[in-house]
Design a protein around this motif. Structure first.
Motif, PDB file in Angstrom:
ATOM      1  N   GLN A  29      45.720 122.827  70.632  1.00 50.21           N
ATOM      2  CA  GLN A  29      45.600 123.371  71.993  1.00 50.21           C
ATOM      3  C   GLN A  29      45.216 124.853  71.985  1.00 50.21           C
ATOM      4  O   GLN A  29      45.705 125.638  72.796  1.00 50.21           O
ATOM      5  N   ARG A  30      44.306 125.211  71.065  1.00 53.38           N
ATOM      6  CA  ARG A  30      43.890 126.611  70.940  1.00 53.38           C
ATOM      7  C   ARG A  30      42.394 126.763  71.200  1.00 53.38           C
ATOM      8  O   ARG A  30      41.711 127.549  70.570  1.00 53.38           O
ATOM      9  N   LEU A  31      41.892 126.013  72.162  1.00 54.29           N
ATOM     10  CA  LEU A  31      40.477 126.109  72.509  1.00 54.29           C
ATOM     11  C   LEU A  31      40.085 127.520  72.948  1.00 54.29           C
ATOM     12  O   LEU A  31      39.013 128.008  72.559  1.00 54.29           O
ATOM     13  N   PRO A  32      40.894 128.230  73.756  1.00 54.21           N
ATOM     14  CA  PRO A  32      40.527 129.615  74.113  1.00 54.21           C
ATOM     15  C   PRO A  32      40.326 130.507  72.888  1.00 54.21           C
ATOM     16  O   PRO A  32      39.431 131.364  72.874  1.00 54.21           O
ATOM     17  N   ASP A  33      41.164 130.332  71.863  1.00 56.36           N
ATOM     18  CA  ASP A  33      41.008 131.141  70.642  1.00 56.36           C
ATOM     19  C   ASP A  33      39.709 130.794  69.931  1.00 56.36           C
ATOM     20  O   ASP A  33      39.014 131.681  69.404  1.00 56.36           O
ATOM     21  N   LEU A  34      39.357 129.502  69.908  1.00 52.58           N
ATOM     22  CA  LEU A  34      38.092 129.078  69.291  1.00 52.58           C
ATOM     23  C   LEU A  34      36.915 129.683  70.038  1.00 52.58           C
ATOM     24  O   LEU A  34      35.971 130.209  69.413  1.00 52.58           O
ATOM     25  N   LEU A  35      36.955 129.648  71.356  1.00 57.62           N
ATOM     26  CA  LEU A  35      35.865 130.211  72.159  1.00 57.62           C
ATOM     27  C   LEU A  35      35.741 131.711  71.926  1.00 57.62           C
ATOM     28  O   LEU A  35      34.625 132.241  71.824  1.00 57.62           O
ATOM     29  N   GLU A  36      36.862 132.380  71.818  1.00 56.33           N
ATOM     30  CA  GLU A  36      36.835 133.826  71.582  1.00 56.33           C
ATOM     31  C   GLU A  36      36.182 134.160  70.253  1.00 56.33           C
ATOM     32  O   GLU A  36      35.363 135.088  70.163  1.00 56.33           O
ATOM     33  N   GLN A  37      36.503 133.395  69.217  1.00 57.77           N
ATOM     34  CA  GLN A  37      35.906 133.643  67.909  1.00 57.77           C
ATOM     35  C   GLN A  37      34.413 133.299  67.897  1.00 57.77           C
ATOM     36  O   GLN A  37      33.622 133.969  67.230  1.00 57.77           O
ATOM     37  N   ILE A  38      34.022 132.254  68.627  1.00 54.14           N
ATOM     38  CA  ILE A  38      32.603 131.892  68.712  1.00 54.14           C
ATOM     39  C   ILE A  38      31.817 133.006  69.376  1.00 54.14           C
ATOM     40  O   ILE A  38      30.740 133.399  68.901  1.00 54.14           O
ATOM     41  N   VAL A  39      32.336 133.528  70.487  1.00 52.45           N
ATOM     42  CA  VAL A  39      31.645 134.611  71.192  1.00 52.45           C
ATOM     43  C   VAL A  39      31.548 135.846  70.305  1.00 52.45           C
ATOM     44  O   VAL A  39      30.485 136.494  70.212  1.00 52.45           O
ATOM     45  N   GLU A  40      32.643 136.176  69.623  1.00 57.90           N
ATOM     46  CA  GLU A  40      32.640 137.358  68.756  1.00 57.90           C
ATOM     47  C   GLU A  40      31.654 137.197  67.611  1.00 57.90           C
ATOM     48  O   GLU A  40      30.879 138.111  67.305  1.00 57.90           O
ATOM     49  N   ARG A  41      31.626 136.028  66.976  1.00 60.79           N
ATOM     50  CA  ARG A  41      30.714 135.797  65.862  1.00 60.79           C
ATOM     51  C   ARG A  41      29.263 135.793  66.333  1.00 60.79           C
ATOM     52  O   ARG A  41      28.378 136.310  65.653  1.00 60.79           O
ATOM     53  N   CYS A  42      29.028 135.214  67.503  1.00 63.76           N
ATOM     54  CA  CYS A  42      27.670 135.169  68.048  1.00 63.76           C
ATOM     55  C   CYS A  42      27.147 136.569  68.351  1.00 63.76           C
ATOM     56  O   CYS A  42      26.013 136.906  68.002  1.00 63.76           O
ATOM     57  N   LYS A  43      27.959 137.394  68.984  1.00 63.83           N
ATOM     58  CA  LYS A  43      27.520 138.743  69.338  1.00 63.83           C
ATOM     59  C   LYS A  43      27.315 139.606  68.097  1.00 63.83           C
ATOM     60  O   LYS A  43      26.361 140.383  68.016  1.00 63.83           O
ATOM     61  N   ARG A  44      28.209 139.442  67.104  1.00 67.47           N
ATOM     62  CA  ARG A  44      28.091 140.246  65.888  1.00 67.47           C
ATOM     63  C   ARG A  44      26.883 139.853  65.059  1.00 67.47           C
ATOM     64  O   ARG A  44      26.238 140.689  64.431  1.00 67.47           O
ATOM     65  N   GLY A  45      26.534 138.559  65.078  1.00 66.33           N
ATOM     66  CA  GLY A  45      25.457 138.086  64.213  1.00 66.33           C
ATOM     67  C   GLY A  45      24.092 138.027  64.852  1.00 66.33           C
ATOM     68  O   GLY A  45      23.125 137.633  64.187  1.00 66.33           O
ATOM     69  N   THR A  46      23.982 138.395  66.128  1.00 66.47           N
ATOM     70  CA  THR A  46      22.685 138.303  66.813  1.00 66.47           C
ATOM     71  C   THR A  46      22.294 139.623  67.468  1.00 66.47           C
ATOM     72  O   THR A  46      21.578 139.629  68.465  1.00 66.47           O
ATOM     73  N   VAL A  47      22.760 140.720  66.905  1.00 66.77           N
ATOM     74  CA  VAL A  47      22.427 142.036  67.473  1.00 66.77           C
ATOM     75  C   VAL A  47      20.918 142.259  67.423  1.00 66.77           C
ATOM     76  O   VAL A  47      20.275 142.082  66.392  1.00 66.77           O
ATOM     77  N   GLY A  48      20.334 142.638  68.555  1.00 66.20           N
ATOM     78  CA  GLY A  48      18.904 142.913  68.621  1.00 66.20           C
ATOM     79  C   GLY A  48      18.029 141.696  68.837  1.00 66.20           C
ATOM     80  O   GLY A  48      16.808 141.821  68.969  1.00 66.20           O
ATOM     81  N   ALA A  49      18.608 140.509  68.874  1.00 60.64           N
ATOM     82  CA  ALA A  49      17.812 139.296  69.061  1.00 60.64           C
ATOM     83  C   ALA A  49      17.417 139.135  70.522  1.00 60.64           C
ATOM     84  O   ALA A  49      18.233 139.348  71.424  1.00 60.64           O
ATOM     85  N   GLU A  50      16.159 138.768  70.755  1.00 62.47           N
ATOM     86  CA  GLU A  50      15.693 138.544  72.121  1.00 62.47           C
ATOM     87  C   GLU A  50      16.076 137.154  72.623  1.00 62.47           C
ATOM     88  O   GLU A  50      16.235 136.938  73.825  1.00 62.47           O
ATOM     89  N   LEU A  51      16.178 136.210  71.707  1.00 61.17           N
ATOM     90  CA  LEU A  51      16.518 134.839  72.068  1.00 61.17           C
ATOM     91  C   LEU A  51      17.474 134.278  71.029  1.00 61.17           C
ATOM     92  O   LEU A  51      17.245 134.413  69.826  1.00 61.17           O
ATOM     93  N   VAL A  52      18.536 133.657  71.474  1.00 63.66           N
ATOM     94  CA  VAL A  52      19.518 133.044  70.588  1.00 63.66           C
ATOM     95  C   VAL A  52      19.624 131.555  70.943  1.00 63.66           C
ATOM     96  O   VAL A  52      19.865 131.211  72.103  1.00 63.66           O
ATOM     97  N   VAL A  53      19.417 130.687  69.961  1.00 69.22           N
ATOM     98  CA  VAL A  53      19.532 129.247  70.164  1.00 69.22           C
ATOM     99  C   VAL A  53      20.843 128.782  69.535  1.00 69.22           C
ATOM    100  O   VAL A  53      21.090 129.023  68.352  1.00 69.22           O
ATOM    101  N   ILE A  54      21.676 128.135  70.338  1.00 64.60           N
ATOM    102  CA  ILE A  54      22.981 127.683  69.872  1.00 64.60           C
ATOM    103  C   ILE A  54      23.014 126.161  69.926  1.00 64.60           C
ATOM    104  O   ILE A  54      22.795 125.569  70.984  1.00 64.60           O
ATOM    105  N   GLU A  55      23.266 125.539  68.793  1.00 63.22           N
ATOM    106  CA  GLU A  55      23.357 124.089  68.719  1.00 63.22           C
ATOM    107  C   GLU A  55      24.797 123.659  68.932  1.00 63.22           C
ATOM    108  O   GLU A  55      25.702 124.101  68.219  1.00 63.22           O
ATOM    109  N   GLY A  56      25.013 122.807  69.918  1.00 61.22           N
ATOM    110  CA  GLY A  56      26.363 122.346  70.210  1.00 61.22           C
ATOM    111  C   GLY A  56      26.773 121.203  69.306  1.00 61.22           C
ATOM    112  O   GLY A  56      26.039 120.765  68.418  1.00 61.22           O
TER     113      GLY A  56
END
Length: 244
Positions: A29-56
């Protein structure tokens, strides 16, 4: 997907969460924590990118939570949503039904971030019974009743626009020699172009050499026993001559 991008391009995408890790968060029951880590990892790893494609996550019977988690990820990132489906010659309205069902699970008609859908594997071969190919190279000439995605699908009344259609490419399903090595955990005597050569045909060399010469072609995986030096010699000669 990230491994393919790393090997085929100069891009270095962020490492994805493993399915086991995602399931662990969800089961506790820690989906909010998972979402927080996904957002943090996405922002840290896509700095300067004009387009980000995320596969669900791919919805499967053993993962009934996939659609809900994908929707929450899209909302957390404020991402646009594009559905991907494939044509089915046995049901003309199957794509439209899939699109409408997916739309209902992602906020319905009020979902402003849903931009449309893409049809994948257009004109992919359809095999029934004994019509399956004997080699991967036969795939591009395999029997199919498909013409185009739009010929099969009555999509005029679809609630979403079709953004594109990706044609079937048999070369993309041919495994690399390196993939076979990893699967078998095999010992390699000579690597050569192991990371780029692909396998489109498999032949078992149990006959005499003269009856197998026509099988010694590029992109062929030749399987033989260790006590057939005649076969091994013939394969080496074919490679030296540029015919294999």
């Amino acid at each position: 997907s990230t491994e393919i991008i790393r090997h085929a391009t100069t891009l270095v995408p962020p490492a994805p969460f493993s399915l086991d890790a995602a399931e662990d968060f969800i089961s506790r029951q820690r989906l909010p924590d998972l979402l927080e880590q996904i957002v943090e990892r996405c922002k840290r790893g896509t700095v300067g990118a004009e387009l980000v494609v995320i596969e669900g996550m791919a919805p499967r019977p053993e993962q009934p939570f996939a659609t809900r988690v994908n929707y929450q990820i899209a909302r957390a990132l404020g991402a646009d949503i594009v559905f991907v489906s494939y044509p089915d010659p046995k049901a003309k309205h199957r794509i439209r039904d899939r699109v409408e069902l997916a739309q209902s699970e992602y906020g319905g008609t009020s979902g402003e971030n849903i931009k449309g859908y893409i049809i994948n594997k257009v004109n992919a071969p359809v095999y029934r019974g004994s019509s399956a190919p004997k080699a991967l190279q036969d795939i591009d000439a395999a029997p199919t009743s498909q013409k185009t995605a739009l010929d099969l699908e009555a999509m005029d009344d679809s609630p979403l626009p079709q953004l594109g259609a990706i044609p079937w490419n048999p070369a993309l399903v041919a495994p690399r020699v390196a993939d076979l090595r990893d699967h078998l955990d095999a010992k390699v005597l000579y690597e050569g172009d192991i990371n780029s050569r692909r396998i489109s045909n498999v032949a078992f060399c149990a006959r005499s050499v003269p009856t197998m010469i026509h099988l010694m072609l590029p992109e062929s995986l030749l399987v033989t026993s260790g006590d057939r030096p005649d076969v091994l010699t013939a394969i080496c000669l074919a490679a030296l001559n540029g015919t294999a």
